[in-house]
Design an enzyme around this catalytic site. Structure first.
Site, short mmCIF file in Angstrom:
data_model
loop_
_atom_site.label_atom_id
_atom_site.label_comp_id
_atom_site.label_asym_id
_atom_site.label_seq_id
_atom_site.Cartn_x
_atom_site.Cartn_y
_atom_site.Cartn_z
N GLY A 1 2.46 -7.31 12.74
CA GLY A 1 3.03 -7.79 11.49
C GLY A 1 2.50 -9.16 11.10
N CYS B 1 7.45 8.24 8.96
CA CYS B 1 7.10 9.33 8.06
C CYS B 1 8.36 10.00 7.54
CB CYS B 1 6.27 10.34 8.83
SG CYS B 1 5.98 11.82 7.90
N THR C 1 5.09 -1.17 8.00
CA THR C 1 5.29 -1.94 6.76
C THR C 1 6.74 -1.86 6.27
OG1 THR C 1 4.56 -0.01 5.52
CG2 THR C 1 2.90 -1.69 5.98
N ASN D 1 0.83 -1.20 0.00
CA ASN D 1 0.00 0.00 0.00
C ASN D 1 0.86 1.24 0.00
OD1 ASN D 1 -0.47 1.93 2.50
ND2 ASN D 1 0.12 -0.08 3.35
N ILE E 1 5.95 -4.04 13.99
CA ILE E 1 6.60 -3.19 13.02
C ILE E 1 5.56 -2.49 12.11
CG2 ILE E 1 8.72 -4.52 12.93
CD1 ILE E 1 7.78 -5.82 10.35
C1 LIG Z 1 -3.71 0.05 3.97
C2 LIG Z 1 -2.80 0.27 5.14
C3 LIG Z 1 -2.73 1.52 5.72
C4 LIG Z 1 -1.89 1.75 6.82
N1 LIG Z 1 -1.85 2.99 7.42
C5 LIG Z 1 -1.07 3.19 8.51
C6 LIG Z 1 -1.08 4.43 9.20
O1 LIG Z 1 -1.81 5.36 8.87
N2 LIG Z 1 -0.24 4.58 10.26
C7 LIG Z 1 0.58 3.57 10.71
O2 LIG Z 1 1.31 3.75 11.71
N3 LIG Z 1 0.57 2.37 10.10
C8 LIG Z 1 -0.23 2.16 9.01
N4 LIG Z 1 -0.23 0.92 8.41
C9 LIG Z 1 0.64 -0.15 8.93
C10 LIG Z 1 -0.12 -1.09 9.85
O3 LIG Z 1 -0.64 -0.40 10.97
C11 LIG Z 1 0.80 -2.25 10.32
O4 LIG Z 1 1.89 -1.72 11.04
C12 LIG Z 1 1.33 -3.07 9.15
O5 LIG Z 1 0.35 -3.22 8.15
C13 LIG Z 1 1.82 -4.44 9.59
O6 LIG Z 1 0.79 -5.20 10.18
P1 LIG Z 1 -0.13 -6.27 9.34
O7 LIG Z 1 0.82 -7.13 8.59
O8 LIG Z 1 -0.91 -6.98 10.38
O9 LIG Z 1 -0.98 -5.46 8.43
C14 LIG Z 1 -1.09 0.68 7.32
C15 LIG Z 1 -1.16 -0.58 6.72
C16 LIG Z 1 -2.01 -0.80 5.64
C17 LIG Z 1 -2.07 -2.18 5.04
#
Ligand SMILES: Cc1cc2nc3c(=O)[nH]c(=O)nc-3n(C[C@H](O)[C@H](O)[C@H](O)COP(=O)(O)O)c2cc1C
Length: 306
Positions: free
Chosen positions: A243, A130, A193, A70, A191
């Site tokens: 994660g 960021c 992404t 993303n 973590i």
């Molecule tokens: C579509 C999308 C939008 C995200 N937006 C944010 C965000 O605004 N702020 C943030 O700290 N992490 C954001 N993340 C990261 C997630 O909070 C998370 O750290 C990351 O996806 C890993 O976890 P997961 O594998 O369970 O998704 C976003 C992830 C996705 C997939």
């Protein structure tokens, strides 16, 4: 046997160790048709900036092997609309952690201050992934000096518990964890992404308009487990593991590697009830293993030779 699922995440009291990850659960209300949010330990808001942001142009999401890419570009309603419209829509006893983001240190500090004025905000999560504009786009979380200055400024701006969400795009996660602890962070979330790229081989075009994106989902889970384990050995403050958590077993792995709590992210895209199902599954695991208090599971990785 009933299992005590309560945990304390750096001063944020949670009824169970499962939160939803920033950016994957909207502002919470979007999921109220699917589950009672009070079944969760808490929710983390989409990252909020001082002013509203529209984010990147499409395509902003693409499938990846074992996950997704993303590049949303941190679209959000801004701090004021969050406080005025989004927070009041949530039941009073839902624990809300506000995720904060900015391109300048002052912006993070001001946003943190405004959010902390609301009694509904249980804590802040500082999104350090960021790009810092003045440093030519390097992420705050990639440079120990920048990270240190960021945490110091936010620490001064709020009395609320501060979790710092670390970028995995670094060589030493332990070093970044120590920097945050030294500046007074109450906990760490990790973590975010992993930076990634994919393309269409026929057109040679990147899948995302932004070219680079963030990889999430099961593909990143072993990397996240490794980083949680390393960070938990480097600092004393609690860690929220994130994660690729799809099931309760995945969540339990993070607890065993040293996380006090976890966040469910991409899984909610496949199944809006995923986080609540993870809560139930953790309780069932604890019962099956005779664990009376979930905190007793934290950091119990059975190392070879031990
Ligand atoms: C579509 C999308 C939008 C995200 N937006 C944010 C965000 O605004 N702020 C943030 O700290 N992490 C954001 N993340 C990261 C997630 O909070 C998370 O750290 C990351 O996806 C890993 O976890 P997961 O594998 O369970 O998704 C976003 C992830 C996705 C997939």
């Amino acid at each position: 046997m009933s299992v005590d699922l309560r945990v304390n995440l750096g001063g944020i009291a949670l009824r169970n160790p499962v939160l939803t990850a920033s950016g994957t659960f909207g502002y919470g209300a979007e999921f109220m048709p699917f589950l009672d949010l009070r079944r969760l330990g808490g929710i983390v808001s989409k990252s909020l900036t001082l002013e509203p942001r529209t984010g990147n142009l499409p395509h902003r999401i693409a499938e990846a092997p074992g996950g997704m890419l993303n590049a949303i570009g941190l679209e959000n309603v801004g701090v004021d609309a969050f406080l005025g419209e989004k927070l009041p829509a949530l039941p009073a006893d839902v624990v809300v952690v506000a995720s904060v983001f900015g391109t300048e240190i002052d912006h993070y500090a001001e946003a943190s201050k405004r959010l902390s004025a609301s009694p509904r905000v249980a804590g802040l999560e500082i999104n350090a992934s960021c790009p810092h504009v003045k440093s030519g786009g390097i992420e705050f979380g990639q440079n120990p000096k920048l990270l240190s200055a960021l945490v110091r400024a936010v620490r001064r701006a709020t009395q609320r518990p501060v979790l710092v969400k670390l970028s995995p795009n670094v060589t030493s996660i332990a070093e970044m964890a120590k920097v945050c602890e030294a500046e007074g962070a109450d906990g760490l979330s990790l973590i975010n992404t992993l930076q990634a790229l994919d393309l269409d081989v026929e057109t040679r075009r990147p899948l995302l308009r932004n070219v680079l994106g963030g990889l999430s989902g099961p593909a990143i889970r072993p990397v996240a487990l490794r980083m949680v384990w390393q960070a938990s050995r480097a600092v004393k403050i609690p860690i929220c593991g994130i994660g690729g958590i799809m099931t309760a077993a995945d969540a339990v792995k993070f607890l065993i590697c040293g996380a006090t709590a976890v966040q469910v992210g991409t899984a909610s895209y496949l199944n809006p009830m995923a986080a609540a199902e993870v809560v139930d599954g953790i309780a069932a695991y604890a019962q099956r293993h005779g664990v009376g208090r979930i905190v007793d599971l934290v950091g119990t990785l059975a190392l070879p030779g031990a």
